[in-house]
Motif scaffolding. Structure first.
Motif, PDB file in Angstrom:
ATOM      1  N   GLU A 162      52.235  -9.763  -0.063  1.00  0.00           N
ATOM      2  CA  GLU A 162      51.832  -8.361   0.100  1.00  0.00           C
ATOM      3  C   GLU A 162      53.043  -7.458   0.216  1.00  0.00           C
ATOM      4  N   MET A 163      54.090  -7.919   0.872  1.00  0.00           N
ATOM      5  CA  MET A 163      55.291  -7.117   1.019  1.00  0.00           C
ATOM      6  C   MET A 163      55.980  -6.906  -0.334  1.00  0.00           C
ATOM      7  N   TYR A 164      56.045  -7.964  -1.145  1.00  0.00           N
ATOM      8  CA  TYR A 164      56.695  -7.863  -2.458  1.00  0.00           C
ATOM      9  C   TYR A 164      55.791  -7.217  -3.507  1.00  0.00           C
ATOM     10  N   ASP A 171      52.463  -8.176  -8.066  1.00  0.00           N
ATOM     11  CA  ASP A 171      53.152  -8.854  -9.173  1.00  0.00           C
ATOM     12  C   ASP A 171      53.891 -10.105  -8.706  1.00  0.00           C
ATOM     13  N   SER A 172      54.175 -10.192  -7.417  1.00  0.00           N
ATOM     14  CA  SER A 172      54.950 -11.328  -6.922  1.00  0.00           C
ATOM     15  C   SER A 172      54.200 -12.640  -7.041  1.00  0.00           C
ATOM     16  N   CYS A 212      62.422 -11.546  -7.448  1.00  0.00           N
ATOM     17  CA  CYS A 212      63.064 -11.136  -6.195  1.00  0.00           C
ATOM     18  C   CYS A 212      62.731 -12.131  -5.090  1.00  0.00           C
ATOM     19  N   LEU A 213      61.475 -12.517  -5.022  1.00  0.00           N
ATOM     20  CA  LEU A 213      61.058 -13.510  -4.032  1.00  0.00           C
ATOM     21  C   LEU A 213      61.726 -14.857  -4.299  1.00  0.00           C
ATOM     22  N   ASP A 226      60.435  -1.113  -7.883  1.00  0.00           N
ATOM     23  CA  ASP A 226      60.743  -0.470  -6.600  1.00  0.00           C
ATOM     24  C   ASP A 226      60.302  -1.307  -5.405  1.00  0.00           C
ATOM     25  N   GLN A 227      59.062  -1.754  -5.394  1.00  0.00           N
ATOM     26  CA  GLN A 227      58.552  -2.473  -4.236  1.00  0.00           C
ATOM     27  C   GLN A 227      59.250  -3.816  -4.057  1.00  0.00           C
ATOM     28  N   GLY A 228      59.453  -4.541  -5.151  1.00  0.00           N
ATOM     29  CA  GLY A 228      60.114  -5.838  -5.054  1.00  0.00           C
ATOM     30  C   GLY A 228      61.535  -5.720  -4.537  1.00  0.00           C
ATOM     31  N   THR A 229      62.257  -4.701  -4.999  1.00  0.00           N
ATOM     32  CA  THR A 229      63.623  -4.481  -4.551  1.00  0.00           C
ATOM     33  C   THR A 229      63.671  -4.216  -3.051  1.00  0.00           C
TER      34      THR A 229
END
Length: 503
Positions: A323-325, A328-329, A339-340, A378-381
């Motif tokens: 949920e944080m990433y 798409d994660s 990123c994960l 943006d969110q993944g970064t």
């Protein structure tokens, strides 16, 4: 009846001598896990070195007790143990994301003054335009965090972490076209063939993990834009074990690593043992160090057959991490999933993880193109920074975000109130760094009102490389490799450490 091997053995003294050497190597192999492992051992176990100096207070004492490797590195106490480089291929538009220029609003459509351009080179795409109309960003900016950093509405998640970031708003490069510019950023030279940053770090500092490569590359799947070539993470003239290994999404993360169908692999270790003997014979005959590099790669490939499936499986991550990433994660190969994956690779001891994400090349329809790219990244970064911090890893992990150059303040092609395109601009653009050894919540450098020229603290690509190596305890002028009679280094004959951004 004797076979061909026996005839050779009885009549050929050289062959008998080689067999004696093989026997000695077999003894070494069974007692020290092989010559490749013996050589690699001097570069490993840096965790023990770190733990042994963790409580030391005096810098000289720390360096004296630090377990330096065969090259005498590090030269000084490092701040960074590992790095994730988030490369945004195509050239993000700095004035639409981070370099806020409110005065441009009143200059909409006016021709960019020749005094601003000076003698700077233009690409053939916009150099033929009769006018260069100024295109102010159509996106809203606000200040965030205690640092009061300006961030575009396109980056709401990055806005939440600005107090962890060190913005460099005065980046400069020598290259105006994509392929040489990306190559320049990744290798320190515009032509392919030089070692990449990760390869230099692997060569200089070695590995923290016996079962995974030191340097791993992840490329967002289904990317569109300028092509990415393996030379960007290649070893150049350094030994081949220092090249970056690309991990892909799917059942085969590393090409040609898995066993063929209907082969159980039980005799693989025996085959590699015999292959090692043949390579040792060849090395004795020719003295080529690349043979030893090949042996090390075979050993690593064998180990990776068990380590890669484990590390690339993110199904055991808790729901709150996904949920944080972002959603798409959960889809392997996306930027967020990479990123994960990068965080997980660092936890397994990988020193350098390079992410490539294509699609930032907005010559036309820049606003819609930027929205799409920011939505993907943006969110993944931001989640990566938050995740590293909550795990206590950000203090000794360096994170870098940026592309190969910036974009022009003028519109390439037709300009309207809602749409514009932006051409390549190498002389003033924005990157950011975070984590180990860089000042958080800090801005370095400044551009003019047009985001076209640097007016304070320029930072060249060579300076960026020198600073990155410095954070790993490496003097960029001292990490060299002799090739064809000349000693080469990542920064060539240039580069200065940007000490003002260091903690």
């Amino acid at each position: 009846m004797c076979n061909h091997h026996d005839i050779l053995k009885s009549n050929n003294k050289d062959f008998q001598d080689l067999e004696k050497q093989i026997d000695r190597r077999h003894f070494l192999k069974t007692t020290t896990l092989g010559l490749g492992a013996l050589a690699l051992g001097s570069l490993l176990n840096t965790e023990k070195a770190w733990s042994s100096i963790a409580n030391a207070n005096n810098t000289e004492a720390i360096l004296e007790n630090y377990n330096k490797n065969r090259l005498g590195l590090p030269h000084h106490l490092p701040k960074a143990k590992r790095i994730i480089y988030l490369f945004q291929s195509g050239g993000p538009s700095q004035m639409d994301l981070f370099d806020y220029k409110p005065k441009l609003v009143d200059m909409f459509g006016k021709d960019l003054p020749k005094s601003v351009i000076g003698g700077q080179r233009l690409t053939g795409m916009s150099g033929s335009q009769s006018t260069l109309p100024i295109a102010p960003s159509i996106f809203n900016f606000k200040q965030y965090g205690e640092s009061r950093a300006w961030v575009s509405e396109l980056m709401p998640h990055t806005a939440e972490i600005v107090d962890e970031l060190c913005f460099i708003k005065s980046m400069q490069t020598d290259q105006i076209n994509h392929t040489p510019a990306i190559t320049f950023f990744q290798t320190g030279h515009q032509l392919p063939g030089r070692p990449s940053i990760g390869s230099w770090l692997s060569y200089g500092l070695g590995s923290d993990n016996e079962n995974l490569p030191t340097f791993i590359t992840l490329v967002s799947k289904n990317g569109k834009g300028q092509p990415l070539k393996s030379s960007l993470w290649g070893n150049g003239f350094l030994p081949t074990e220092h090249q970056g290994v690309q991990f892909r999404a799917g059942k085969d993360p590393v090409l040609y690593l898995n066993n063929p169908d209907n082969y159980d692999g039980h005799d693989r270790e025996k085959m590699l043992s015999y292959l090692g003997k043949l390579n040792n014979i060849q090395h004795d005959a020719y003295g080529d160090p690349e043979i030893q590099a090949r042996m090390a790669q075979y050993e690593m490939a064998f180990k990776m057959q068990t380590s890669v499936p484990e590390v690339t499986d993110i199904s055991d991550e808790p729901d709150h991490i996904f949920e944080m990433y972002g959603k798409d994660s959960r889809d392997p190969g996306t930027y967020a999933a990479n990123c994960l994956m990068a965080r997980k690779l660092l936890e397994k001891g990988v020193k350098f993880v390079q992410l490539y994400h294509q699609g930032w090349d907005q010559h036309i329809a820049c606003p819609s193109g930027l929205k799409n790219q920011c939505k993907k990244t943006d969110q993944g970064t931001a989640a990566l920074i938050k995740d590293l911090k909550q795990r206590g890893m950000l203090d000794d992990t360096l994170v870098v975000w940026g592309g190969e150059f910036g974009r022009t303040v003028y519109s390439q092609g037709q300009l309207t109130e809602k749409n514009y395109g932006r051409d390549h601009h190498p002389k003033a653009f924005t990157m950011w760094m975070a984590g180990a050894g860089v000042k958080p919540g800090f801005e370095y450098g400044e551009t003019d009102d047009f985001s076209y020229n640097v007016v304070k603290d320029p930072l060249h690509v060579h300076d960026f490389h020198a600073t990155l190596l410095h954070l790993f305890g490496v003097d960029h002028e001292q990490l060299t490799f002799k090739h064809q009679g000349r000693r080469y280094r990542l920064t060539d004959v240039h580069g200065h450490v940007a000490k003002d951004i260091l903690t």
